[in-house]
Design an enzyme around this catalytic site. Structure first.
Site, PDB file in Angstrom:
ATOM      1  N   GLN A  50       0.624  -0.963   0.420  1.00  0.00           N
ATOM      2  CA  GLN A  50       0.401   0.368  -0.165  1.00  0.00           C
ATOM      3  C   GLN A  50       0.183   1.073   0.144  1.00  0.00           C
ATOM      4  O   GLN A  50       0.106   2.175  -0.568  1.00  0.00           O
ATOM      5  CB  GLN A  50      -1.076  -0.238   1.225  1.00  0.00           C
ATOM      6  CG  GLN A  50      -1.819  -0.477   1.245  1.00  0.00           C
ATOM      7  CD  GLN A  50      -3.241  -1.358   2.361  1.00  0.00           C
ATOM      8  OE1 GLN A  50      -2.463  -1.448   3.680  1.00  0.00           O
ATOM      9  NE2 GLN A  50      -3.848  -0.261   2.120  1.00  0.00           N
ATOM     10  N   CYS A  98     -10.458  -0.316   3.104  1.00  0.00           N
ATOM     11  CA  CYS A  98      -9.125  -0.179   3.368  1.00  0.00           C
ATOM     12  C   CYS A  98      -8.676   1.612   2.743  1.00  0.00           C
ATOM     13  O   CYS A  98      -9.464   2.145   2.349  1.00  0.00           O
ATOM     14  CB  CYS A  98      -9.409  -0.740   1.860  1.00  0.00           C
ATOM     15  SG  CYS A  98      -7.670  -1.334   1.529  1.00  0.00           S
ATOM     16  N   LEU A  99      -7.565   1.735   2.968  1.00  0.00           N
ATOM     17  CA  LEU A  99      -6.270   3.411   2.925  1.00  0.00           C
ATOM     18  C   LEU A  99      -7.219   3.009   1.298  1.00  0.00           C
ATOM     19  O   LEU A  99      -6.899   4.478   0.534  1.00  0.00           O
ATOM     20  CB  LEU A  99      -5.513   3.087   3.767  1.00  0.00           C
ATOM     21  CG  LEU A  99      -6.141   3.681   5.090  1.00  0.00           C
ATOM     22  CD1 LEU A  99      -5.096   3.668   6.152  1.00  0.00           C
ATOM     23  CD2 LEU A  99      -6.787   4.775   5.473  1.00  0.00           C
ATOM     24  N   GLU A 141      -4.911  -7.951   6.183  1.00  0.00           N
ATOM     25  CA  GLU A 141      -3.282  -6.838   5.845  1.00  0.00           C
ATOM     26  C   GLU A 141      -2.504  -8.043   5.283  1.00  0.00           C
ATOM     27  O   GLU A 141      -1.922  -7.574   3.681  1.00  0.00           O
ATOM     28  CB  GLU A 141      -2.484  -6.715   6.612  1.00  0.00           C
ATOM     29  CG  GLU A 141      -3.414  -5.562   7.526  1.00  0.00           C
ATOM     30  CD  GLU A 141      -4.004  -4.744   6.360  1.00  0.00           C
ATOM     31  OE1 GLU A 141      -3.129  -4.316   5.628  1.00  0.00           O
ATOM     32  OE2 GLU A 141      -5.357  -3.815   7.050  1.00  0.00           O
ATOM     33  N   HIS A 144      -3.436  -8.274   1.350  1.00  0.00           N
ATOM     34  CA  HIS A 144      -2.505  -7.947   0.243  1.00  0.00           C
ATOM     35  C   HIS A 144      -0.695  -7.673   0.212  1.00  0.00           C
ATOM     36  O   HIS A 144      -1.079  -7.674  -0.707  1.00  0.00           O
ATOM     37  CB  HIS A 144      -2.099  -5.744   1.502  1.00  0.00           C
ATOM     38  CG  HIS A 144      -3.224  -5.047   1.394  1.00  0.00           C
ATOM     39  ND1 HIS A 144      -3.487  -4.039   0.674  1.00  0.00           N
ATOM     40  CD2 HIS A 144      -3.744  -4.320   2.443  1.00  0.00           C
ATOM     41  CE1 HIS A 144      -4.986  -3.997   0.463  1.00  0.00           C
ATOM     42  NE2 HIS A 144      -5.135  -3.750   2.717  1.00  0.00           N
TER      43      HIS A 144
HETATM   44 NI    NI Z   1      -6.435  -2.398   2.566  1.00  0.00          NI
END
Ligand code: NI
Length: 182
Positions: A50, A98-99, A141, A144
């Site tokens: 991210q 989610c960011l 996470e 990801h």
């Molecule tokens: Ni996320």
């Protein structure tokens, strides 16, 4: 230092991440920056992809939710090279966000009991058993690191409803209170 958060649609979020060792350059600084970036964006978890790095590194601090979810009290961790083993087929679901996918919240089925082996920020080997909220957060996470986003796991019907929003995020047409990169 605050880092830009990569948005849904950026290829870095779709690549499989690799393990790191103690010699990874400026790792302590990177971890500090990830926490700072996460706090600034009001997030509770951040995976290295991210912030544009395909390495097996996750920061979590869910203490802010402990008022409503006591099991999250003290749930602040750095996970390096984590490996998850599931201990049940039983699932639970809560609304996730989610960011990297701003403005979208959907429920996702997650396994309710897992064991995670990882290295902490001092490269000590740790094994933990997690259930409930902590288990949900770490699965989000961990996905990801494997190029998986939570919106991949929602039903096709729900996905159709958010298709336009996802397309807009891909194009960077989204308002956020934090620095992003599409
Ligand atoms: Ni996320």
């Amino acid at each position: 230092m605050i880092l830009p958060i990569y948005l849904y649609g950026n290829p870095v979020l779709r690549k499989k991440s690799v393990d790191i060792d103690k010699d990874y350059p400026n790792l302590d600084e990177l971890i500090d920056n990830m926490f700072e970036t996460m706090y600034k964006a009001d997030g509770i978890g951040l995976a290295a992809p991210q912030i544009g790095k395909n390495i097996n590194l996750i920061t979590i601090d869910a203490n802010v939710l402990a008022k409503d979810e006591p099991e999250l009290e003290g749930f602040k961790r750095v996970f390096i090279n984590p490996k998850i083993t599931f201990n049940t087929e039983e699932t639970i679901a809560i609304e996730e966000g989610c960011l990297s996918v701003p403005g979208i919240n959907e429920s996702v089925n997650r396994i309710n009991n897992l064991t995670i082996e990882y290295l902490d920020s001092d490269f000590n080997k740790v094994t933990e058993n997690l259930k409930g909220y902590p288990a949900i957060i770490i699965q989000h996470e961990y996905d990801h690191l494997n190029g998986i986003m939570f919106v991949d796991k929602i039903s096709p019907i729900k996905k159709r409803f958010i298709k336009t929003k996802l397309n807009n995020i891909t194009k960077g047409k989204v308002a956020t209170s934090y620095k992003v990169k599409n």
